[in-house]
Design an enzyme around this catalytic site. Sequence first.
Site, short mmCIF file in Angstrom:
data_model
loop_
_atom_site.label_atom_id
_atom_site.label_comp_id
_atom_site.label_asym_id
_atom_site.label_seq_id
_atom_site.Cartn_x
_atom_site.Cartn_y
_atom_site.Cartn_z
N LYS A 48 -10.96 -4.65 -4.80
CA LYS A 48 -12.02 -3.69 -5.08
C LYS A 48 -11.48 -2.31 -5.43
O LYS A 48 -12.18 -1.48 -5.97
CB LYS A 48 -13.04 -3.62 -3.93
CG LYS A 48 -12.49 -3.36 -2.54
CD LYS A 48 -13.65 -3.25 -1.55
CE LYS A 48 -13.48 -4.09 -0.30
NZ LYS A 48 -12.48 -3.60 0.66
N LYS B 233 0.82 -1.21 0.00
CA LYS B 233 0.00 0.00 0.00
C LYS B 233 0.85 1.25 0.00
O LYS B 233 0.45 2.27 -0.56
CB LYS B 233 -1.01 -0.01 1.16
CG LYS B 233 -2.05 -1.12 0.98
CD LYS B 233 -3.44 -0.79 1.42
CE LYS B 233 -4.39 -1.86 0.90
NZ LYS B 233 -5.73 -1.80 1.40
N LYS C 224 -4.03 -10.32 -7.08
CA LYS C 224 -5.27 -10.56 -6.33
C LYS C 224 -6.41 -9.69 -6.87
O LYS C 224 -6.18 -8.54 -7.24
CB LYS C 224 -4.98 -10.23 -4.86
CG LYS C 224 -6.18 -10.10 -3.96
CD LYS C 224 -5.78 -9.67 -2.55
CE LYS C 224 -6.24 -8.25 -2.27
NZ LYS C 224 -6.74 -8.01 -0.91
P1 ATP Z 1 -8.71 -3.10 -0.91
O1 ATP Z 1 -8.69 -3.42 -2.37
O2 ATP Z 1 -9.43 -1.86 -0.57
O3 ATP Z 1 -7.37 -3.25 -0.26
P2 ATP Z 1 -9.77 -5.73 -0.50
O4 ATP Z 1 -10.62 -5.98 -1.68
O5 ATP Z 1 -8.47 -6.41 -0.39
O6 ATP Z 1 -9.61 -4.18 -0.24
P3 ATP Z 1 -10.44 -6.06 2.31
O7 ATP Z 1 -11.46 -5.23 2.99
O8 ATP Z 1 -9.02 -5.72 2.55
O9 ATP Z 1 -10.68 -6.09 0.74
O10 ATP Z 1 -10.69 -7.58 2.65
C1 ATP Z 1 -11.87 -8.12 3.18
C2 ATP Z 1 -11.77 -9.62 3.23
O11 ATP Z 1 -11.81 -10.17 1.92
C3 ATP Z 1 -10.47 -10.13 3.86
O12 ATP Z 1 -10.77 -11.29 4.63
C4 ATP Z 1 -9.64 -10.52 2.69
O13 ATP Z 1 -8.71 -11.55 2.99
C5 ATP Z 1 -10.70 -11.03 1.72
N1 ATP Z 1 -10.26 -10.85 0.33
C6 ATP Z 1 -9.96 -9.68 -0.28
N2 ATP Z 1 -9.63 -9.89 -1.57
C7 ATP Z 1 -9.71 -11.23 -1.76
C8 ATP Z 1 -9.49 -12.07 -2.89
N3 ATP Z 1 -9.12 -11.58 -4.07
N4 ATP Z 1 -9.66 -13.40 -2.75
C9 ATP Z 1 -10.05 -13.93 -1.56
N5 ATP Z 1 -10.28 -13.19 -0.46
C10 ATP Z 1 -10.12 -11.86 -0.55
#
Ligand code: ATP
Length: 335
Positions: A203, A118, A200
């Site tokens: 969002k 980040k 990965k």
């Molecule tokens: P950002 O993109 O804003 O960093 P994010 O999409 O990674 O956010 P988080 O709020 O950080 O989302 O994660 C929420 C939950 O979703 C966590 O348990 C994280 O491990 C899971 N998660 C996020 N992205 C994935 C993915 N691509 N596959 C599986 N689990 C995920």
Amino acid sequence: MADTQEKKQIILSGIQPTGTFTLGNYIGAIRNWVHLQEEYDCAYMIADMHSLTVRQEPAKLRQQILSAFAVLLACGVDPEKSLMFIQSHVYQHAELNWVLACNTQFGELSRMTQFKDKSAKHPENINAGLFTYPSLMAADILLYQANLVPVGVDQKQHLEITRDIAIRFNNNYGPTFTIPEPYIPEVGAKVMSLADPAKKMSKSDENQNAFITILDPPEVIIRKFKRAVTDSDMEIRYAEGKDGINNLMSIYSVLTGDSYETIERDFSGKGYGDFKLAVGEVVAEALRPIRENYDRVMKDKAYLEEVYRAGAQKAGYTAEKTMRKVYRKVGFLAK
Ligand code: ATP
Ligand code: LTN
């Protein structure tokens, strides 16, 4: 009889309201939250305080917090079974964060890959909150004495540091915290980007075609899957070097329950186009009821407010119990 019943294990998890949740969030985390609430004592939280580590637009953030809360309800998190709340409504998170931050080392925070990723992504805003993010996350978990924390694999390192912080605190001050374990699904722990299957699904990706959101309409879902990046091979099989196909197979497998062997057999002789369409249809079908529920829940602001207010009150009660114990252990004078 209540007194002979075994006490259920405690689960806590959280998600940041940084945008509409993706299929990755759903498969890696939220879907399991829904299943686990039958057998465990669950607490699920919108981690709005964590989302401030990246610059947010206030009016948009406020709307996203409410929308995120509604999405959890739409996915089937049930406030009759689980505690649901918004992190900033329970001030003990910030209080415990401070105590834990004073028991967390600079060196161990410097090793966090999420911090490195980040800060590379936002070089203009490498703030102290981004650095101490894991101590707030440890506070979230330890306040509720959680045994298990269901998350995607990207959060494993944060769970490890939480355990280290808790073990160290217990050693220094006497037994205070339950040591939590991660709960990471075997398939779907890391759903990959549809545009770059080495990354990965996230969002906050600038490329809209890289992710599916939980609220995307069916035609958008199908279009995005049709465009998903795969490889130049022709065979639908799970194998090293076929990241795009592996990703599609794991999504399909999680949502249908079919094993990789079954998928390979069912699609043998078929092209990537057929498989992409099939995956798109399965995803669209799985998300359809969620989108419909969401539209209904979002219209009832009074209900949403009632649920998060009751959640904050109940969470605050448990959190305060832990906080009183922590303050006593570290040597603060009782009020
Ligand atoms: P950002 O993109 O804003 O960093 P994010 O999409 O990674 O956010 P988080 O709020 O950080 O989302 O994660 C929420 C939950 O979703 C966590 O348990 C994280 O491990 C899971 N998660 C996020 N992205 C994935 C993915 N691509 N596959 C599986 N689990 C995920
Ligand atoms: N850091 C987590 C969100 C989060 C969380 C938590 C997850 C904040 N507090 C407590 C589990 C338990 C993420 O998913 N990025």
